[in-house]
Design an enzyme around this catalytic site. Structure first.
Site, PDB file in Angstrom:
ATOM      1  N   LYS A 182      -7.682 -15.546 -19.676  1.00 43.02           N
ATOM      2  CA  LYS A 182      -8.442 -17.210 -19.905  1.00 43.02           C
ATOM      3  C   LYS A 182      -9.105 -17.012 -21.167  1.00 43.02           C
ATOM      4  O   LYS A 182      -9.364 -15.978 -21.774  1.00 43.02           O
ATOM      5  CB  LYS A 182      -9.378 -17.496 -18.760  1.00 43.02           C
ATOM      6  CG  LYS A 182      -8.504 -17.461 -17.565  1.00 43.02           C
ATOM      7  CD  LYS A 182      -7.663 -18.785 -17.185  1.00 43.02           C
ATOM      8  CE  LYS A 182      -6.728 -18.765 -16.169  1.00 43.02           C
ATOM      9  NZ  LYS A 182      -6.774 -18.600 -14.695  1.00 43.02           N
TER      10      LYS A 182
HETATM   11  C1  LIG Z   1      -6.272 -18.920 -13.280  1.00 40.66           C
HETATM   12  C2  LIG Z   1      -6.445 -20.127 -12.587  1.00 40.66           C
HETATM   13  C3  LIG Z   1      -7.217 -20.171 -11.360  1.00 40.66           C
HETATM   14  C4  LIG Z   1      -7.777 -19.213 -10.776  1.00 40.66           C
HETATM   15  O1  LIG Z   1      -8.674 -18.256 -11.444  1.00 40.66           O
HETATM   16  P1  LIG Z   1      -9.117 -16.919 -10.731  1.00 40.66           P
HETATM   17  O2  LIG Z   1     -10.469 -16.795 -11.629  1.00 40.66           O
HETATM   18  O3  LIG Z   1      -8.198 -15.779 -11.092  1.00 40.66           O
HETATM   19  O4  LIG Z   1      -9.617 -17.178  -9.336  1.00 40.66           O
HETATM   20  C5  LIG Z   1      -7.302 -21.382 -10.690  1.00 40.66           C
HETATM   21  N1  LIG Z   1      -6.786 -22.485 -11.268  1.00 40.66           N
HETATM   22  C6  LIG Z   1      -6.123 -22.508 -12.622  1.00 40.66           C
HETATM   23  C7  LIG Z   1      -5.302 -23.556 -13.232  1.00 40.66           C
HETATM   24  C8  LIG Z   1      -5.710 -21.254 -12.951  1.00 40.66           C
HETATM   25  O5  LIG Z   1      -4.970 -21.144 -14.219  1.00 40.66           O
END
Ligand SMILES: *Cc1c(COP(=O)(O)O)cnc(C)c1O
Length: 377
Positions: A182
């Site tokens: 991210k």
């Molecule tokens: C990565 C992601 C999540 C989940 O994030 P985590 O921190 O891995 O739980 C939820 N929604 C979207 C759109 C994502 O890309």
């Protein structure tokens, strides 16, 4: 052969030094670094409270619980997201109700939300896909009219803005991810930001077993008895992880500017070659999390890119077509045709500040010539 990674993080020496400081301190978790990040993140967003947790999935789950959503309730969301979004609704004991998407942005189609509302509907979870915000003004109007809560899935969108609105400003809670790929990352991690103080209090409690004092105040100040008031979860992260986030947040706008420059480069090249890509809605500033092209020769393009050493991702095959959802919730092919078509055409290309223009140029050439050949021109 050339090797272009799909993603490279931006953790630098300064970030590592902050982690080392925590490792050399007495207490490794919740001794102030997480709190410091929470304050800075709130400030960045212009939101009153931030509660850091160990994932965006946990953030979504706790937000639903803290807003009183559970068994027997329905929550409207999009099938064009990572499974975490709708899984969190299931974790809370509620039922995900999907609404189809806009063909050009991939975001939930706000015009279709009202038709999906039933007496059981309690909330909407819009997902700001790839970094471009959904039409939050329209969604907020609908939510107000039907007394629904809004929880934003901002996993792709910390830095975005649309019609003067930023994440968290029109919703009850905004959930973020600091997962490894991210825009800012602690390997694993997440956060909830909200303006409601009572909600924030509930969330602080729910992330640590429902105890009314956090670990730091239990161990680092003078001893006070504590009490478990409700059944909560173990969803906090450690200061070791939070230490990674502080420096990345300071540099978040510079890195967005770099990704913006790279995305514009892709756009100019793809415009020249009539390649379709997912555009930022008018009036929006995208957080530029992912750069996504669409082609009906998607799987062939993927094969060619991989042969050429370019790593890609698919974000996403629609959630409702996963086996679990089909087998347990009765979803079928054809239920959300726009999302299904989008999910059959999308490919995410590398986009990160460490990517150089020469690599992007190479990716553009590979994509364009592959599609041209496949179409026999
Ligand atoms: C990565 C992601 C999540 C989940 O994030 P985590 O921190 O891995 O739980 C939820 N929604 C979207 C759109 C994502 O890309």
């Amino acid at each position: 052969m050339r090797k272009i990674e799909f993603f490279k993080h931006n953790i630098d020496q300064e970030d590592i030094a902050r982690v080392v400081d925590v490792l050399q301190s007495v207490f490794l978790t919740n001794a102030g670094v997480t709190k410091e990040f929470e304050q800075k993140f709130s400030e960045y967003l212009g939101i009153k409270n931030t509660i850091v947790v160990n994932s965006c999935t946990a953030a979504l789950h706790l937000s639903l619980l803290a807003l009183g959503i559970g068994e027997g309730d329905e929550v409207i969301t999009t099938p064009m997201s990572f499974v975490a979004t709708s899984n969190s609704i299931l974790h809370a004991g509620a039922k995900p109700v999907f609404v189809d998407i806009e063909e050009d942005t991939g975001n939930i189609d706000a015009n279709l939300i009202e038709a999906a509302i039933t007496p059981r509907t309690k909330a909407i979870i819009p997902v700001h896909l790839y970094g471009s915000m959904c039409d939050m003004k329209k969604i907020k109007e609908i939510a107000d009219r039907h007394r629904l809560k809004i929880i934003e899935d901002c996993a792709h969108c910390i830095e975005g803005e649309r019609d003067g609105i930023r994440p968290g400003q029109l919703s009850d809670a905004a959930c973020f991810s600091f997962y490894a790929t991210k825009n800012i990352t602690s390997g694993e991690g997440g956060a909830i930001s909200c303006n409601g103080d009572a909600l924030a209090e509930k969330l602080y409690k729910l992330r640590l077993h429902g105890i009314n004092k956090d670990a730091a105040s239990r161990y680092t100040s003078t001893y006070k008895h504590w009490d478990m008031e409700v059944l909560g979860w173990k969803y906090n992260i450690s200061d070791i992880q939070s230490a990674l986030l502080i420096g990345q947040l300071e540099k978040i706008e510079d890195r967005l500017a770099k990704r913006e420059e790279l995305a514009r480069f892709y756009e100019v090249e793809f415009d020249k070659n009539a390649i379709i890509y997912v555009k930022t809605p008018i009036g929006a500033k995208s957080a530029r999390h992912l750069f996504v092209i669409k082609t009906d020769k998607r799987d062939e393009v993927i094969a060619e890119l991989q042969k050429s050493g370019v790593a890609i991702a698919v974000n996403y095959l629609p959630i409702h077509l996963n086996s679990f959802y089909k087998q347990n919730m009765g979803f079928r092919e054809g239920d959300y045709p726009v999302a299904e078509k989008f999910g059959s055409q999308c490919v995410s290309l590398p986009l990160y500040p460490k990517l150089d223009l020469e690599s992007i140029s190479y990716i553009c050439k590979t994509v364009s010539s592959t599609i041209r050949e496949l179409h026999g021109v």
